[in-house]
Design an enzyme around this catalytic site. Structure first.
Site, PDB file in Angstrom:
ATOM      1  N   GLU A 130     -11.951   0.216  -3.505  1.00 17.20           N
ATOM      2  CA  GLU A 130     -10.949   1.273  -2.449  1.00 17.20           C
ATOM      3  C   GLU A 130      -9.906   1.535  -2.749  1.00 17.20           C
ATOM      4  O   GLU A 130      -9.471   2.495  -3.712  1.00 17.20           O
ATOM      5  CB  GLU A 130     -10.617  -0.215  -1.465  1.00 17.20           C
ATOM      6  CG  GLU A 130     -10.235  -1.279  -2.004  1.00 17.20           C
ATOM      7  CD  GLU A 130      -9.843  -2.675  -1.049  1.00 17.20           C
ATOM      8  OE1 GLU A 130      -9.803  -2.012   0.222  1.00 17.20           O
ATOM      9  OE2 GLU A 130      -8.806  -3.554  -1.588  1.00 17.20           O
TER      10      GLU A 130
ATOM     11  N   ASP B 139       0.827  -0.855   0.027  1.00 22.57           N
ATOM     12  CA  ASP B 139       0.087  -0.322   0.160  1.00 22.57           C
ATOM     13  C   ASP B 139       0.309   1.081   0.046  1.00 22.57           C
ATOM     14  O   ASP B 139       0.294   2.089   1.741  1.00 22.57           O
ATOM     15  CB  ASP B 139      -1.023   0.473   1.221  1.00 22.57           C
ATOM     16  CG  ASP B 139      -1.888  -1.478   1.904  1.00 22.57           C
ATOM     17  OD1 ASP B 139      -1.935  -1.687   0.485  1.00 22.57           O
ATOM     18  OD2 ASP B 139      -2.183  -1.666   2.525  1.00 22.57           O
TER      19      ASP B 139
HETATM   20  O1  FUB Z   1      -3.713  -3.872   3.712  1.00 19.52           O
HETATM   21  C1  FUB Z   1      -4.470  -3.993   3.646  1.00 19.52           C
HETATM   22  C2  FUB Z   1      -5.795  -3.610   2.229  1.00 19.52           C
HETATM   23  O2  FUB Z   1      -5.523  -4.577   1.496  1.00 19.52           O
HETATM   24  C3  FUB Z   1      -5.545  -2.693   2.219  1.00 19.52           C
HETATM   25  O3  FUB Z   1      -5.814  -1.570   2.529  1.00 19.52           O
HETATM   26  C4  FUB Z   1      -6.208  -2.197   1.197  1.00 19.52           C
HETATM   27  O4  FUB Z   1      -6.021  -0.947  -0.312  1.00 19.52           O
HETATM   28  C5  FUB Z   1      -5.407  -3.655   0.270  1.00 19.52           C
HETATM   29  O5  FUB Z   1      -4.156  -2.931  -0.421  1.00 19.52           O
END
Ligand code: FUB
Length: 448
Positions: free
Chosen positions: A210, A35
């Site tokens: 997301e 991320d």
């Molecule tokens: O890293 C955990 C989760 O996976 C993140 O918050 C999302 O965006 C995905 O990358």
């Protein structure tokens, strides 16, 4: 005696190999780094990734994401990265469950000399691994910290993947996600909402969305986000003329990554070039919850649309010819007789090797800086049970030969030295070419 010298030489070179600076993709070479939220502060790039670790019974949820803290990294050339260590950790934030192991995707922004680090996780009063994510802020005077966490999460925000954007008029916005993407204005204190919460519409209806990341270019606001259109996440974007939309779905920035369900990104402009930071599971090919940050250049069409980014191993930046050149992070590779393998599948952080196994097979590594002074020799760490011969050529696999490497038969890694022919200066593309059909493995090549 000669053997002893060779052993010492091998030891020193092995130390340098494992403690050398990282370049190419993935960019962080000694830990997982998912991320990646990148920011330019004070003419340097700061990287704020999640820190994936492997859950074990009693520590996180086995087989799922597991993160207990955040590190911050910086670089002034996108090639050499400094790890500034842990900046926020779950058991030192007053409102966080000390066993949350869910310090998911963060972001950081500067306002009036203060640095605001946003992170999602489970508050003390929630069930771990439920749906109760909240988003908190920690504040520092310098990008590398120390960060002081607020005593409570931001009121009115439920979800993950915070992203903060400050518009030209000084108004700050917080974006986050919880299947859909939400946004709200932030007060100047950067710790409280200053508007109702908007659900951002006109994005694809179905499939998880997301990881929002907002940026502005030439008056156009780019809402970029991972979305599951088919099977796994790909990076998409929508544009609007206002930070809160309405937005119009415009295209795909990066296709799905085979073998890694998530992707998560950020976009920055640094010294006039735009870059996409994203992740893949380079060090964990069989478990995609242990990911690593990557960088590739990003370009725009004349009309402002983003050109699709094709992920590379080579990544960005120039590699100094005197550093270890990892051909396995290649720019291009021949269709047959050339491959990349892990040096040690039990310890993947040892990196990769290039394997050439048929005459004429090649692997190319671009943008190597030979500087202005003539370099005379090349050292190569190689292994070949049968022995073999490699050539290093400039420009491409058919370009002029600058060194011939005669690799002795050995079941161990050896470092061989060869003279460099011709005047090799400035920035060059290099190709490593097999001269015969014997299998030769190469760890790195280094000029001196
Ligand atoms: O890293 C955990 C989760 O996976 C993140 O918050 C999302 O965006 C995905 O990358």
């Amino acid at each position: 005696m000669q053997n002893k010298h060779l052993q010492i030489k091998v030891l020193i070179l092995s130390f340098l190999l494992h403690h050398g600076l990282a370049s190419q993709n993935p960019v962080i070479r000694d830990q997982y780094s998912a991320d990646p939220s990148a920011r330019v502060f004070n003419n340097k790039v700061y990287l704020f990734p999640s820190h994936d670790i492997l859950a074990t019974p009693g520590k996180g949820r086995v087989g799922w994401f597991c993160m207990e803290d955040y590190h911050v990294f910086s670089s002034d050339n996108l090639t050499d990265w400094t790890d500034h260590g842990v900046v926020v950790t779950q058991n030192k934030v007053p409102w966080v469950r000390p066993d949350s192991y869910s310090m998911w995707a963060p972001d950081c922004i500067e306002r009036e000399g203060k640095y605001y680090f946003y992170f999602p996780t489970f508050p003390k009063d929630t069930v771990a691994y439920g749906r109760g994510f909240a988003i908190g802020v920690a504040i520092a005077d310098k990008p590398e910290g120390p960060y002081l966490p607020e005593s409570a999460p931001i009121a009115g925000v439920k979800g993950i993947d915070p992203n903060v954007f400050i518009d030209k008029d000084g108004q700050a916005y917080l974006y986050w996600s919880q299947r859909n993407i939400y946004a709200a204005k932030l007060k100047k204190n950067m710790r409280e909402l200053d508007s109702e919460v908007y659900t951002l519409r006109n994005l694809p209806d179905s499939g998880l969305k997301e990881g929002p990341y907002m940026f502005e270019r030439n008056g156009l606001y780019y809402l970029t986000y991972p979305h599951v259109e088919n099977k796994t996440e790909r990076l998409e974007y929508a544009v609007g003329d206002n930070p809160l939309g309405p937005f119009k779905f415009t295209g795909v920035i990066m296709d799905e990554t085979p073998g890694c369900w998530t992707n998560h990104h950020s976009v920055i402009q640094f010294r006039k070039q735009w870059y996409l930071f994203y992740h893949a599971n380079d060090y964990s090919p069989k478990f995609d919850k242990a990911r690593s940050a990557r960088i590739d250049s990003l370009f725009f069409h004349e009309d402002g649309r983003i050109r699709k980014v094709i992920p590379t191993l080579r990544g960005v930046g120039t590699t100094n010819a005197k550093d270890k050149i990892q051909f396995d992070r290649y720019s291009s590779i021949s269709n047959s007789g050339a491959s990349v393998e892990a040096i040690d599948t039990l310890d993947r952080f040892q990196g990769w090797k290039s394997v050439l196994s048929s005459q004429g097979a090649w692997i190319q590594y671009n943008t190597v800086d030979f500087g202005t002074k003539k370099l005379k020799t090349v050292n190569t760490r190689v292994k070949s049970a049968s022995g073999g011969v490699l050539e290093i050529r400039i420009n491409s696999q058919t370009g002029p030969v600058i060194a011939e490497l005669v690799v002795p038969a050995s079941n161990n890694w050896v470092i061989i030295k060869a003279p460099l022919t011709g005047q090799v200066k400035s920035i060059q593309n290099l190709a490593l070419v097999a001269k015969d059909n014997r299998i030769v493995e190469t760890d790195w090549v280094q000029f001196e």
